[in-house]
Motif scaffolding. Structure first.
Motif, short mmCIF file in Angstrom:
data_model
loop_
_atom_site.label_atom_id
_atom_site.label_comp_id
_atom_site.label_asym_id
_atom_site.label_seq_id
_atom_site.Cartn_x
_atom_site.Cartn_y
_atom_site.Cartn_z
N SER A 4 0.84 -1.20 0.00
CA SER A 4 0.00 0.00 0.00
C SER A 4 0.87 1.24 0.00
O SER A 4 1.65 1.47 0.92
N HIS A 14 -8.05 9.45 -5.62
CA HIS A 14 -9.20 8.54 -5.50
C HIS A 14 -10.49 9.29 -5.18
O HIS A 14 -11.53 8.68 -5.04
N GLU A 32 -11.22 8.65 2.41
CA GLU A 32 -10.48 7.80 1.47
C GLU A 32 -9.26 7.20 2.14
O GLU A 32 -8.92 6.04 1.92
N ASN A 68 -8.58 3.25 2.76
CA ASN A 68 -7.38 2.60 2.27
C ASN A 68 -6.69 1.81 3.39
O ASN A 68 -6.33 0.64 3.22
N SER A 126 -8.72 -1.25 4.51
CA SER A 126 -8.62 -2.35 3.55
C SER A 126 -7.34 -3.16 3.78
O SER A 126 -7.37 -4.40 3.76
#
Length: 363
Positions: free
Chosen positions: A289, A321, A344, A348, A351
């Protein structure tokens, strides 16, 4: 929105003091370490030993206290020791300084357990009765042919029977070696239910990630908390970066995401401990990431570092994004843009953390 703003804006100023008490040798220090995400042998862990190691009320911060809310764990001396007589124990440990107590017991229920519970109730403080080393009892009984369920029920009934004159209060069976086993999640749920909003969020954010449900609760807490940062920055007109015009705005956003990064257990220390526990290389996946990598490299946030953080791409990586971020004008709408960027970023990081949890096969 005003209530949300008030609650979330006060998060950084809230202090939660949790007192862990009980008899000598019941595993109080090990519990303090476990709920801070540390092993007993880790640097900064509360010392443990065969003899009494806690001689004075000792405060332990979260290992990432520079980024997390102020949650203080107090390891109290054992009741009935030479310096802390049972009769004056509550006064000697200054009971008024703590939000609530966790009474730790092990093996057999003792008279001092009941004495502590009575005294805490007299002082009108909440307490939670925790029976530690439950895994040891289960293993011993299994060798005799007794099932885990039967052992747990026997221990629970014994504790409830002894505490019956007090309500009885909730009883939780745990092992500090494996928080996702037995009743630790139920203990946390009870603490959340009984705490005020801002202290509840502080607790959720500070706990180690021990289950998928825990991570989900952290994710919701951070999504709700985005309002505070967004509202604060909403009054500042955009300049170079739409909605994030001034250095202080960028610093606020990155600082917020760094809190999320540590709370989700994506820092090297947390990942290393989890990798060792589950014997799986979770660190490699996390490093895929880009946002996590940038935050990891720049986790010490000061105003002087803002330019370097922006140049490193953390804000741009998030804004790419967020469709609205590129189209919103600067006049009075930075709140929308800032919150979009924050959401966002949380998405992220969540996730990535969810992938870690699944790889570790936590429940």
């Amino acid at each position: 929105m005003s209530n949300q703003q008030d609650d979330k804006a006060s998060l950084d100023n809230v202090t939660l003091n949790i007192a862990v008490t009980g008899n000598v040798g019941t595993g109080k220090s090990s519990l303090v370490n476990a709920i801070r995400g540390l092993k007993d042998t880790d640097k900064g862990a509360a010392p443990i030993g065969d003899v009494e190691t806690t001689m004075e009320p000792t405060m332990y911060l979260n290992p990432t206290s520079g980024t997390m809310p102020n949650v203080n764990y107090w390891d109290l001396p054992g009741i009935g020791s030479l310096r802390f007589k049972a009769e004056t124990y509550m006064k000697d440990v200054q009971y008024q300084n703590y939000d609530f107590f966790i009474i730790v017991s092990a093996s057999r229920f003792k008279d001092t357990d009941m004495m502590l519970a009575n005294e805490i109730k007299k002082m009108k403080k909440n307490f939670y009765f925790v029976r530690t080393m439950t895994d040891v009892d289960v293993e011993q009984e299994e060798r005799k042919g007794v099932t885990e369920e039967q052992t747990l029920q026997k221990i629970r009934n014994n504790c409830l029977g002894n505490l019956r004159t007090l309500g009885p209060p909730p009883v939780f069976l745990i092992t500090s070696h494996n928080l996702e086993r037995f009743d630790f999640p139920k203990l946390v749920n009870n603490l959340e239910r009984d705490l005020l909003d801002e202290k509840r969020n502080a607790l959720v954010m500070s706990l180690p990630v021990y289950s998928q449900q825990c991570l989900y609760q952290k994710n919701n807490a951070f999504k709700n908390a985005t309002w505070a940062v967004a509202i604060t920055s909403g009054a500042i007109a955009a300049a170079t970066v739409p909605g994030l015009s001034l250095a202080c705005d960028v610093a606020m956003v990155v600082a917020f995401l760094t809190k999320c990064y540590y709370s989700f257990g994506l820092n090297d220390g947390s990942l290393k401990r989890m990798s060792e526990r589950v014997n799986k290389p979770v660190l490699a996946m996390v490093r895929e990431s880009s946002v996590v990598v940038v935050i990891a490299k720049k986790s010490s946030l000061t105003t002087k570092m803002v330019a370097r953080l922006v140049a490193a791409g953390v804000i741009q990586a998030l804004r790419s994004h967020v469709p609205v971020a590129g189209t919103i004008t600067a006049a009075g709408v930075s709140l929308v843009t800032t919150r979009s960027v924050l959401l966002e970023g949380v998405k992220n990081l969540y996730s990535v953390a969810k992938g870690v949890i699944e790889m570790a096969e936590l429940p």
